[in-house]
Structure formats: structure tokens, C-alpha cells
Design a protein around this motif. Structure first.
Motif, PDB file in Angstrom:
ATOM      1  N   PRO A 167       0.803  -1.237   0.000  1.00  0.00           N
ATOM      2  CA  PRO A 167       0.000   0.000   0.000  1.00  0.00           C
ATOM      3  C   PRO A 167       0.827   1.275   0.000  1.00  0.00           C
ATOM      4  O   PRO A 167       0.313   2.337  -0.361  1.00  0.00           O
ATOM      5  N   GLU A 168       2.107   1.188   0.388  1.00  0.00           N
ATOM      6  CA  GLU A 168       2.925   2.400   0.463  1.00  0.00           C
ATOM      7  C   GLU A 168       3.506   2.810  -0.884  1.00  0.00           C
ATOM      8  O   GLU A 168       4.008   3.938  -1.043  1.00  0.00           O
ATOM      9  N   VAL A 169       3.470   1.930  -1.883  1.00  0.00           N
ATOM     10  CA  VAL A 169       4.053   2.239  -3.189  1.00  0.00           C
ATOM     11  C   VAL A 169       3.202   3.292  -3.898  1.00  0.00           C
ATOM     12  O   VAL A 169       1.986   3.158  -3.996  1.00  0.00           O
ATOM     13  N   ARG A 170       3.877   4.329  -4.402  1.00  0.00           N
ATOM     14  CA  ARG A 170       3.162   5.438  -5.031  1.00  0.00           C
ATOM     15  C   ARG A 170       3.477   5.552  -6.513  1.00  0.00           C
ATOM     16  O   ARG A 170       4.509   5.097  -6.991  1.00  0.00           O
ATOM     17  N   GLY A 171       2.554   6.156  -7.219  1.00  0.00           N
ATOM     18  CA  GLY A 171       2.721   6.424  -8.640  1.00  0.00           C
ATOM     19  C   GLY A 171       1.867   7.617  -9.021  1.00  0.00           C
ATOM     20  O   GLY A 171       1.276   8.278  -8.165  1.00  0.00           O
ATOM     21  N   THR A 172       1.795   7.881 -10.314  1.00  0.00           N
ATOM     22  CA  THR A 172       1.061   9.053 -10.791  1.00  0.00           C
ATOM     23  C   THR A 172       0.278   8.710 -12.044  1.00  0.00           C
ATOM     24  O   THR A 172       0.787   8.022 -12.936  1.00  0.00           O
ATOM     25  N   ILE A 173      -0.955   9.177 -12.096  1.00  0.00           N
ATOM     26  CA  ILE A 173      -1.765   9.088 -13.305  1.00  0.00           C
ATOM     27  C   ILE A 173      -1.748  10.465 -13.971  1.00  0.00           C
ATOM     28  O   ILE A 173      -2.130  11.460 -13.353  1.00  0.00           O
ATOM     29  N   TYR A 174      -1.272  10.512 -15.201  1.00  0.00           N
ATOM     30  CA  TYR A 174      -1.270  11.751 -15.977  1.00  0.00           C
ATOM     31  C   TYR A 174      -2.357  11.674 -17.037  1.00  0.00           C
ATOM     32  O   TYR A 174      -2.373  10.737 -17.847  1.00  0.00           O
ATOM     33  N   LEU A 175      -3.270  12.630 -17.050  1.00  0.00           N
ATOM     34  CA  LEU A 175      -4.294  12.689 -18.082  1.00  0.00           C
ATOM     35  C   LEU A 175      -3.781  13.523 -19.252  1.00  0.00           C
ATOM     36  O   LEU A 175      -3.096  14.528 -19.065  1.00  0.00           O
ATOM     37  N   HIS A 176      -4.111  13.091 -20.463  1.00  0.00           N
ATOM     38  CA  HIS A 176      -3.607  13.730 -21.671  1.00  0.00           C
ATOM     39  C   HIS A 176      -4.043  15.202 -21.757  1.00  0.00           C
ATOM     40  O   HIS A 176      -5.116  15.569 -21.262  1.00  0.00           O
ATOM     41  N   PRO A 177      -3.246  16.032 -22.406  1.00  0.00           N
ATOM     42  CA  PRO A 177      -3.557  17.472 -22.467  1.00  0.00           C
ATOM     43  C   PRO A 177      -4.824  17.806 -23.237  1.00  0.00           C
ATOM     44  O   PRO A 177      -5.378  18.892 -23.050  1.00  0.00           O
ATOM     45  N   TRP A 178      -5.308  16.905 -24.107  1.00  0.00           N
ATOM     46  CA  TRP A 178      -6.538  17.222 -24.838  1.00  0.00           C
ATOM     47  C   TRP A 178      -7.775  17.120 -23.961  1.00  0.00           C
ATOM     48  O   TRP A 178      -8.875  17.498 -24.387  1.00  0.00           O
ATOM     49  N   LEU A 179      -7.618  16.603 -22.721  1.00  0.00           N
ATOM     50  CA  LEU A 179      -8.747  16.549 -21.802  1.00  0.00           C
ATOM     51  C   LEU A 179      -8.869  17.866 -21.036  1.00  0.00           C
ATOM     52  O   LEU A 179      -7.883  18.376 -20.502  1.00  0.00           O
ATOM     53  N   GLU A 212       4.978  14.276 -18.301  1.00  0.00           N
ATOM     54  CA  GLU A 212       5.117  14.909 -16.986  1.00  0.00           C
ATOM     55  C   GLU A 212       5.029  16.427 -17.060  1.00  0.00           C
ATOM     56  O   GLU A 212       4.763  17.098 -16.061  1.00  0.00           O
ATOM     57  N   GLU A 213       5.266  16.980 -18.248  1.00  0.00           N
ATOM     58  CA  GLU A 213       5.172  18.431 -18.422  1.00  0.00           C
ATOM     59  C   GLU A 213       3.891  18.829 -19.144  1.00  0.00           C
ATOM     60  O   GLU A 213       3.307  19.872 -18.860  1.00  0.00           O
ATOM     61  N   SER A 214       3.482  18.005 -20.104  1.00  0.00           N
ATOM     62  CA  SER A 214       2.313  18.330 -20.917  1.00  0.00           C
ATOM     63  C   SER A 214       1.154  17.422 -20.534  1.00  0.00           C
ATOM     64  O   SER A 214       0.887  16.410 -21.166  1.00  0.00           O
ATOM     65  N   PHE A 215       0.464  17.791 -19.483  1.00  0.00           N
ATOM     66  CA  PHE A 215      -0.688  17.030 -19.010  1.00  0.00           C
ATOM     67  C   PHE A 215      -1.788  18.008 -18.629  1.00  0.00           C
ATOM     68  O   PHE A 215      -1.548  19.199 -18.439  1.00  0.00           O
ATOM     69  N   SER A 216      -2.995  17.508 -18.502  1.00  0.00           N
ATOM     70  CA  SER A 216      -4.087  18.367 -18.043  1.00  0.00           C
ATOM     71  C   SER A 216      -4.324  18.190 -16.549  1.00  0.00           C
ATOM     72  O   SER A 216      -4.559  19.157 -15.831  1.00  0.00           O
ATOM     73  N   VAL A 217      -4.233  16.920 -16.078  1.00  0.00           N
ATOM     74  CA  VAL A 217      -4.454  16.616 -14.671  1.00  0.00           C
ATOM     75  C   VAL A 217      -3.422  15.583 -14.223  1.00  0.00           C
ATOM     76  O   VAL A 217      -3.099  14.654 -14.969  1.00  0.00           O
TER      77      VAL A 217
END
Length: 231
Positions: free
Chosen positions: A56-68, A183-188
Motif C-alpha cells: 500500500p505504500e508504493v506510489r505512482g502518478t496518473i497523468y491525463l492527456h492534455p486534450w482533456l 510529466e510536463e504536458s498534461f491536463s491533470v
């Protein structure tokens, strides 16, 4: 969309049903679009746990595409968990169209069980995964705000004419480079934990986890699984 929804709802149901009957392939083949991707510390399949709750301690990131449009996550703040539907891009058995056995031996059982009675990553529908992740934070890329309150999302450009890449199991061990600057070009950006998803996995959909609907404290499990010590 279920067959029942076309048969039972709305005055247009008969017309919709007739359309689908003229296009029977729609019952067996469905196109999906990625809305983002996952950045994860897990690079190889052997590194990834079978269930995120095991680490449960392992972390990550969800990046949503910039067109959203970033407005798409309005209201998600305040939820502690989410469901993430993703594409298992390293699952070469599905991607290459290999025939799957109807029964397999799960790692937590002694005897073979029906494939749909297990959580094996190789699925007859294709390499789709479902994970319940804890939300650690949500960040909006202010530079990607449209300024419009219409809540429209501009679709990505079509890549129908592009090559699908090498047709080999080795290709499934190569990460796609379609979004090297995500990581730079995302919407959320959604920070998550309890992660059990490989790095660069495309995200198909996100839904909030609602305990009143998604948790069944009195749910039962099969005897073969109970015998392994699972509760």
C-alpha cells in the motif's frame, strides 16, 4: 453497452437494436481511447504485485492527456480511492492473439480453475486491468485550462495510418514513446498509492470508489480460495 439497455430503454431502442443487428461486429469488437497513462516504479512484470493492497505504500502518478479539459475531474477531490481501468501493454499473450486456456492454475490454489474465476492478467476480452487506488493528491495544469466552461474535451489526432509496430513478444517489453513529455504536458495529475500497475500503462477510465456501492462486507468467496487461507 449491454444488449438489455438497447432493448429496454427509450423510444429509440428499436432503431438502435436494428442498427446493431446490421453490424454484428459491434457485439464482439469495441474500440477504446486512452485518456492518460501511469508513471510507476514497476518497470517489469515480475516486479509488480498481484494486488496493490500487498504494497500500500508504493506510489505512482496518473497523468491525463492534455486534450482533456481539466474540468473533467471537478468533484473528484474528497474521494479517498478511485477505480482505474487500464491497458496492460506488456501482456504479449493477449496483444499477439495467442489462444488462452479455459482453465488455469492460480498462484494461490492447488487445482486449475476457470479463467473467469481468477484474476489472471490474460483475459479473453483483451489485456484490460482494474485497480482500486488510493488518491494522494490531484493537481491541475493551469497552463492547459481552456478558459471555457463548456466541459468539452478535444479528441486526440487519429493515428490510424501509423504502423502498429513490430509483432513480437519482445515488442511488448518495450515501453511506448508516444508521450515522452507527459510529466510536463498534461491536463491533470493524480498521485496514487496501493499501486499494482506497470509504468507507462495507458489509462482507459477513472471512476470514484463509493463504499456504499462498491463494498460488500458479507460477500462470500469460493471454497477453493478459502482453503488457501484467503478471507
Amino acid at each position: 453497452i449491454s444488449k438489455c439497455s438497447f432493448l429496454c430503454y427509450g423510444p429509440w431502442a428499436k432503431t438502435a437494436q436494428e442498427h446493431l443487428m446490421r453490424a454484428p461486429h459491434l457485439w464482439s469488437s469495441i474500440g477504446l481511447r486512452s485518456i492518460g497513462l501511469v508513471r510507476s516504479p514497476y518497470r517489469q512484470r515480475a516486479e509488480c504485485p498481484r494486488q496493490g493492497a500487498l504494497n500500500p505504500e508504493v506510489r505512482g502518478t496518473i497523468y491525463l492527456h492534455p486534450w482533456l479539459n481539466p474540468d473533467i475531474v471537478d468533484g473528484l477531490h474528497g474521494f479517498s480511492h478511485l477505480w482505474c481501468i487500464f491497458y496492460m501493454h506488456r501482456n504479449h499473450r493477449n496483444i499477439l492473439g495467442e489462444e488462452l486456456p479455459a482453465k488455469i492454475r492460480p498462484p494461490y490454489g492447488r487445482n486449475k480453475q476457470g479463467l473467469l474465476a481468477t484474476r489472471a492478467p490474460h483475459r479473453p476480452c483483451g489485456p484490460l486491468g482494474l485497480s482500486c487506488l488510493r488518491i494522494e493528491g490531484i493537481a491541475i495544469n493551469e497552463l492547459k485550462r481552456t478558459g471555457s466552461r463548456s466541459n468539452k474535451c478535444v479528441p486526440a489526432l487519429s493515428h490510424d495510418n501509423e504502423s502498429a509496430g513490430p509483432d513480437s513478444s519482445e515488442a511488448c517489453d518495450q515501453d511506448p514513446s508516444a508521450h515522452p513529455d507527459i510529466e510536463e504536458s498534461f491536463s491533470v495529475k493524480i498521485s496514487v498509492s496501493s499501486l499494482d500497475i506497470l509504468d507507462n500503462s495507458p489509462v482507459i477510465d477513472i471512476k470514484p470508489y463509493i463504499p456504499a456501492y462498491d463494498s460488500y462486507p458479507t460477500a462470500e468467496i469460493a471454497d477453493w480460495l478459502r482453503e488457501t487461507g484467503c478471507q
